[in-house]
Design an enzyme around this catalytic site. Structure first.
Site, mmCIF file in Angstrom:
data_model
loop_
_atom_site.group_PDB
_atom_site.id
_atom_site.type_symbol
_atom_site.label_atom_id
_atom_site.label_comp_id
_atom_site.label_asym_id
_atom_site.label_seq_id
_atom_site.Cartn_x
_atom_site.Cartn_y
_atom_site.Cartn_z
ATOM 1 N N CYS A 110 29.501 20.187 32.333
ATOM 2 C CA CYS A 110 29.037 18.723 32.290
ATOM 3 C C CYS A 110 27.705 18.320 33.629
ATOM 4 O O CYS A 110 28.451 18.261 34.355
ATOM 5 C CB CYS A 110 29.270 18.154 32.450
ATOM 6 S SG CYS A 110 29.861 16.179 31.631
ATOM 7 N N LYS A 160 0.983 -1.485 0.220
ATOM 8 C CA LYS A 160 0.259 0.133 -0.062
ATOM 9 C C LYS A 160 0.784 1.375 0.061
ATOM 10 O O LYS A 160 1.328 1.826 1.170
ATOM 11 C CB LYS A 160 -0.908 0.007 1.097
ATOM 12 C CG LYS A 160 -1.947 1.281 0.946
ATOM 13 C CD LYS A 160 -2.918 0.869 2.120
ATOM 14 C CE LYS A 160 -4.594 2.270 2.144
ATOM 15 N NZ LYS A 160 -3.830 3.478 2.139
HETATM 16 S S1 IVH Z 1 -6.551 0.031 -4.756
HETATM 17 C C1 IVH Z 1 -11.176 0.837 -5.129
HETATM 18 N N1 IVH Z 1 -4.274 -0.509 -4.354
HETATM 19 O O1 IVH Z 1 -5.200 3.704 -0.953
HETATM 20 C C2 IVH Z 1 -9.678 0.866 -4.819
HETATM 21 N N2 IVH Z 1 -4.713 1.263 -3.517
HETATM 22 O O2 IVH Z 1 -8.211 3.723 0.636
HETATM 23 C C3 IVH Z 1 -9.594 0.580 -5.056
HETATM 24 N N3 IVH Z 1 -3.215 2.355 -1.996
HETATM 25 O O3 IVH Z 1 -6.918 6.198 -2.233
HETATM 26 C C4 IVH Z 1 -7.634 1.040 -4.611
HETATM 27 N N4 IVH Z 1 -1.619 1.780 -2.587
HETATM 28 O O4 IVH Z 1 -4.592 5.409 -3.249
HETATM 29 C C5 IVH Z 1 -4.914 0.204 -3.881
HETATM 30 N N5 IVH Z 1 -1.867 -1.290 -4.364
HETATM 31 C C6 IVH Z 1 -2.734 -0.040 -3.608
HETATM 32 C C7 IVH Z 1 -2.327 0.413 -3.377
HETATM 33 C C8 IVH Z 1 -3.508 1.808 -3.263
HETATM 34 C C9 IVH Z 1 -2.042 2.684 -2.360
HETATM 35 C C10 IVH Z 1 -4.482 3.883 -1.978
HETATM 36 C C11 IVH Z 1 -4.753 4.475 -2.868
HETATM 37 C C12 IVH Z 1 -6.070 4.416 -2.522
HETATM 38 C C13 IVH Z 1 -6.383 4.751 -1.514
HETATM 39 C C14 IVH Z 1 -7.882 4.062 -0.515
#
Ligand code: IVH
Length: 602
Positions: free
Chosen positions: A439, A142
């Site tokens: 010190c 993420k």
């Molecule tokens: S999928 C419908 N994949 O997390 C779902 N999101 O809380 C679409 N994000 O707005 C999101 N890494 O900015 C997805 N590997 C990843 C991600 C990711 C970061 C963020 C993205 C999204 C937020 C959702």
């Protein structure tokens, strides 16, 4: 995720978050409507700061906590859920400065799992809905950046937009075009009529460090973390400025498409993007069932600090697209995906006091004593403030509410101060003044040399703090490797004046040692044996063990190789010493009183 601005950006009403903390303890059916209202307003304010102003006033961990509190309260009182609640929508609205873009397909959010039970519930519900025993998942990091959509029409990048409120965002095409990893033309003979690519814009940690060095050199404000730097850079109205900011992009999904192959899985769609030379995560994988998810979580958690970019968790997606369709969406998020968050690496707490520590080389380091806070998987009570320059830069004062960061094994540090929570009557902290130029351990004069950031005790081994640290360093594994000589014991040896010089370690007797607190005769014997054994060492280790400032392991090895023996080294002149690689005037000053110095102890 780390999202704190360092100075002057916390316009949020003072004490707003602590008022929500108070709510927790007051829960009761008759108070619920007011509590819900207060929480929603607070979250809406934080959303506005985060999504619209890009100037968050609290770390994400705090936001997550409030959001979960709201979710909990709403699930206790489902009759009170209103359509305008932050749980029922994706946060924020587009700013006026850029053109507004309506997304062809909403850019929704993900539900979060923090605990294993939440993960279990997610997998169970999906399996039950689909009527299967085990699910194949596509798994990815993420990314801790900003979500965007890239639109390619007939292979040409025609638009790039931020997520905004999920339904409409800002047209930042010119800015996205400056990102080197984003292709403006797809490498295909017959490109699809329409391809929407979704992903995250972020800044690599090393680019962030470099950018901050440049900002400092220009006398401009430092960015607090890579996410802030990426957000600030992407939302520049002048693309020439964005072009000077090193942004990166990773694709993690598709939006609306026309004329692309008929994929049956998310991973196949990612492979397709990969084949179009669009950046997709190298950490992505396909795993089977709950066990596969758990293993991936642990694996990426271990790699987290070594990754070139910040992540705040991992994302699990049901891989089969038909299964995804069957599961569908609920409110603001898909039922086929979930974000499994890592423990926050930043949290808020209070500075109770600023103390100092005297190190082996006499450096007097300021340390913030903190109200205990759980961050990065452990309870933190102290954070280093490094030196006076760092304190000045962050303006940390006793009584301040600060954001504390702990990543992996790194020593916890204060990231920034929440100025709007500063109590009245605080004073800027001056290290030398607070210790009255002496010190705190031995009373020797403390000085700050012109070209140094550190304040130092001038007492040398006269200072018991320096003596303790010097003995610990001497005994450490890479130095003389004396097993059993730990900090509690060194403390006793120094405080009881049994050891005043490093050499005196070797004249300790069984009787003296057995007389010490919590020292059984057997342990005393073991220690004496370990000390004897340590004598069989190399010259390089011995030199390193002496703890001469600026003489690390490498220089110690060079000195040992050059002089071959201790006598030759002790007799060496300055000129001879400078023949050794890495020995310049600075090391020379430290080496000049090389012959053992007489030490007097009060
Ligand atoms: S999928 C419908 N994949 O997390 C779902 N999101 O809380 C679409 N994000 O707005 C999101 N890494 O900015 C997805 N590997 C990843 C991600 C990711 C970061 C963020 C993205 C999204 C937020 C959702």
């Amino acid at each position: 995720m780390t999202t704190i601005k360092q100075t002057g950006l916390f316009e949020q009403e003072a004490g707003a978050t602590s008022s929500a903390q108070d709510l927790q303890s007051q829960a009761g059916p008759e108070k619920a409507p007011q509590q819900l209202q207060a929480l929603r307003e607070q979250i809406l304010t934080l959303d506005y700061e985060y999504y619209v102003l890009d100037a968050p006033s609290v770390p994400d961990s705090e936001y997550d906590r409030l959001f979960r509190q709201l979710q909990q309260l709403e699930s206790d009182h489902p009759e009170l859920i209103t359509p305008d609640s932050p749980t029922q929508r994706v946060g924020g609205t587009a700013l006026k400065a850029f053109d507004s873009v309506t997304h062809r397909q909403a850019m929704l959010s993900l539900n979060n799992a923090f605990e294993d039970e939440e993960l279990l519930a997610f997998d169970k519900r999906a399996r039950e809905t689909l009527g299967v025993d085990s699910i194949e998942y596509a798994v990815e990091p993420k990314f801790d950046g900003l979500a965007i959509t890239l639109t390619y029409e007939h292979g040409i990048l025609t638009q790039g937009a931020t997520r905004g409120d999920g339904y409409s965002g800002e047209n930042v095409t010119s800015n996205l075009c400056t990102i080197k990893s984003i292709r403006r033309k797809l490498p295909l003979q017959t490109p699809p009529a329409l391809l929407e690519v979704r992903g995250e814009v972020l800044m690599l940690k090393r680019d962030f460090d470099k950018l901050n060095q440049e900002q400092e050199a220009k006398g401009e404000k430092r960015f607090v973390n890579p996410r802030n730097a990426a957000a600030g850079s992407l939302r520049q109205l002048d693309p020439n400025i964005t072009a000077t900011r090193p942004l990166t992009f990773f694709a993690y999904g598709l939006g609306v498409t026309e004329g692309v192959p008929a994929f049956t899985s998310h991973s196949a769609a990612m492979d397709y993007l990969d084949s179009l030379k669009l950046p997709v995560s190298r950490q992505r994988a396909v795993v089977q069932g709950l066990e596969g998810l758990r293993d991936y979580y642990v694996r990426i958690g271990n790699e987290r600090n070594d990754l070139p970019f910040d992540i705040d968790g991992v994302v699990y997606k049901v891989n089969n697209l038909n299964q995804q369709r069957e599961l569908g969406f609920v409110s603001r998020a898909p039922r086929w995906a979930i974000a499994h968050k890592f423990p926050a690496q930043e949290a808020l707490t209070e500075v109770l006091a600023i103390d100092v520590q005297v190190g082996r080389t006499g450096a007097i380091t300021p340390v913030a004593r903190l109200k205990p806070v759980f961050v990065g998987g452990v309870t933190v009570t102290n954070a280093t403030l490094h030196n006076q320059d760092e304190i000045d830069r962050k303006d940390v004062r006793v009584g301040d509410t600060v954001s504390v960061r702990r990543a992996g094994d790194v020593i916890p540090e204060v990231v920034g101060v929440l100025l709007e929570r500063r109590p009245a009557e605080t004073q800027p902290y001056q290290l030398l003044e607070s210790i009255k130029h002496a010190c705190p351990v031995c009373g020797s004069h403390a000085v700050r040399l012109e070209d140094e950031a550190a304040v130092r005790c001038t007492g040398g081994l006269f200072c018991s703090a320096q003596r303790k640290e010097a003995i610990l360093h001497f005994a450490s594994r890479r130095a003389m490797d004396v097993e059993g000589l730990g900090d509690k014991l060194v403390e006793q040896l120094v405080d009881s004046q049994l050891v005043k010089t490093l050499a005196e370690l070797y004249s300790l007797t069984l009787e003296q040692l057995s007389g010490l607190e919590r020292m059984a005769e057997k342990s005393a014997q073991n220690l004496l044996q370990a000390l004897q054994a340590s004598k069989h060492t190399t010259l390089a280790r011995f030199i390193y063990a002496l703890g001469i400032r600026n003489v690390g392991e490498a220089t110690a090895k060079d000195l040992a190789r050059y002089f071959g023996g201790l006598a030759a080294l002790q007799a060496a002149t300055g000129e001879e010493l400078q023949q050794v690689p890495d020995v310049g005037p600075i090391v020379l000053i430290q080496l000049s009183p090389f012959s053992p110095r007489p030490i007097t102890v009060r």
